[in-house]
Write a protein that holds these residues in place. Structure first.
Motif, PDB file in Angstrom:
ATOM      1  N   PHE A  81       0.845  -1.190   0.000  1.00 19.05           N
ATOM      2  CA  PHE A  81       0.000   0.000   0.000  1.00 19.05           C
ATOM      3  C   PHE A  81       0.881   1.241   0.000  1.00 19.05           C
ATOM      4  O   PHE A  81       1.079   1.897   1.015  1.00 19.05           O
ATOM      5  N   VAL A 142      -8.963   1.209  -5.968  1.00 21.54           N
ATOM      6  CA  VAL A 142      -9.040   0.434  -4.723  1.00 21.54           C
ATOM      7  C   VAL A 142      -7.770   0.664  -3.898  1.00 21.54           C
ATOM      8  O   VAL A 142      -7.839   0.867  -2.685  1.00 21.54           O
ATOM      9  N   PHE A 143      -6.616   0.642  -4.550  1.00 21.41           N
ATOM     10  CA  PHE A 143      -5.353   0.889  -3.850  1.00 21.41           C
ATOM     11  C   PHE A 143      -5.333   2.286  -3.236  1.00 21.41           C
ATOM     12  O   PHE A 143      -4.888   2.455  -2.095  1.00 21.41           O
ATOM     13  N   ALA A 145      -7.873   4.083  -2.252  1.00 21.25           N
ATOM     14  CA  ALA A 145      -8.767   4.088  -1.097  1.00 21.25           C
ATOM     15  C   ALA A 145      -8.138   3.342   0.077  1.00 21.25           C
ATOM     16  O   ALA A 145      -8.244   3.786   1.233  1.00 21.25           O
ATOM     17  N   ALA A 146      -7.474   2.230  -0.196  1.00 21.11           N
ATOM     18  CA  ALA A 146      -6.831   1.456   0.870  1.00 21.11           C
ATOM     19  C   ALA A 146      -5.693   2.243   1.511  1.00 21.11           C
ATOM     20  O   ALA A 146      -5.525   2.210   2.735  1.00 21.11           O
ATOM     21  N   ILE A 147      -4.935   2.965   0.712  1.00 24.76           N
ATOM     22  CA  ILE A 147      -3.840   3.782   1.242  1.00 24.76           C
ATOM     23  C   ILE A 147      -4.396   4.891   2.118  1.00 24.76           C
ATOM     24  O   ILE A 147      -3.859   5.184   3.199  1.00 24.76           O
ATOM     25  N   LYS A 148      -5.492   5.492   1.680  1.00 27.88           N
ATOM     26  CA  LYS A 148      -6.119   6.553   2.473  1.00 27.88           C
ATOM     27  C   LYS A 148      -6.590   6.002   3.822  1.00 27.88           C
ATOM     28  O   LYS A 148      -6.360   6.615   4.865  1.00 27.88           O
ATOM     29  N   LEU A 149      -7.228   4.832   3.800  1.00 27.07           N
ATOM     30  CA  LEU A 149      -7.683   4.195   5.045  1.00 27.07           C
ATOM     31  C   LEU A 149      -6.500   3.850   5.955  1.00 27.07           C
ATOM     32  O   LEU A 149      -6.549   4.085   7.168  1.00 27.07           O
ATOM     33  N   LYS A 150      -5.456   3.310   5.352  1.00 29.07           N
ATOM     34  CA  LYS A 150      -4.256   2.944   6.120  1.00 29.07           C
ATOM     35  C   LYS A 150      -3.644   4.184   6.774  1.00 29.07           C
ATOM     36  O   LYS A 150      -3.276   4.145   7.957  1.00 29.07           O
ATOM     37  N   ASN A 153      -5.777   5.259   9.675  1.00 31.05           N
ATOM     38  CA  ASN A 153      -5.596   4.347  10.818  1.00 31.05           C
ATOM     39  C   ASN A 153      -4.244   4.580  11.500  1.00 31.05           C
ATOM     40  O   ASN A 153      -4.146   4.486  12.715  1.00 31.05           O
TER      41      ASN A 153
END
Length: 157
Positions: A81, A142-143, A145-150, A153
């Motif tokens: 990510f 998708v990547f 969005a996942a990076i943003k979530l990571k 967090n």
């Protein structure tokens, strides 16, 4: 036993074989079309219709292969990510869209110049290239969005 590491290594080997095959095609296609073009008119016409689009998409093909190779290196180094991977996926998707555009233009030009619908395969390939570009684009999103979530967090902890 088969695992992620072996899968990545196999994929990387296939990508590197594609480097060689693409380079071999650069040399072999003109030679083959010249040789067969002397004996059969079909190969002469087919060669003229295929060589230009092939050379037009060649840079995009190599760019996509290089990006896939870098992406696989990042995966092996467990940098999944990462914004660099998003950039690589974006480049791969645009390479696919460029190849699709060349396919559509090639078919249109061939249909007009040769008054032939014989090269419908260009449209079929263009549709496949555009679809592949679309899939890669979705994976890129998708990547992102996942990076943003990571990142969110990571800031929360």
């Amino acid at each position: 036993m088969w695992n992620k590491e072996k899968s990545v290594l196999l994929t990387q080997a296939i990508v590197r074989i594609c480097y060689v095959l693409l380079g071999a095609a650069v040399i072999a296609l003109p030679v083959l079309f010249f040789y067969f073009g002397k004996s059969e008119a079909f190969f002469s016409e087919f060669g003229k219709a295929v060589i230009f689009p092939f050379y037009a998409v060649l840079p995009a093909g190599y760019i996509a292969l290089i990006c896939i190779d870098k992406l696989l290196i990042n995966i092996r180094n467990e940098k999944i990510f990462d914004n660099k991977n998003v950039k690589l996926l974006r480049i791969i998707s645009w390479s696919c869209f460029y190849a699709a555009l060349v396919g559509v233009i090639s078919y249109t030009v061939i249909a007009v110049i040769y008054n032939s619908r014989l090269f419908v395969s260009f449209i079929i390939l263009a549709a496949g290239e555009a679809f592949m570009g679309l899939i890669v684009r979705v994976v890129k999103n998708v990547f992102e969005a996942a990076i943003k979530l990571k990142d969110e967090n990571d800031l929360t902890i």
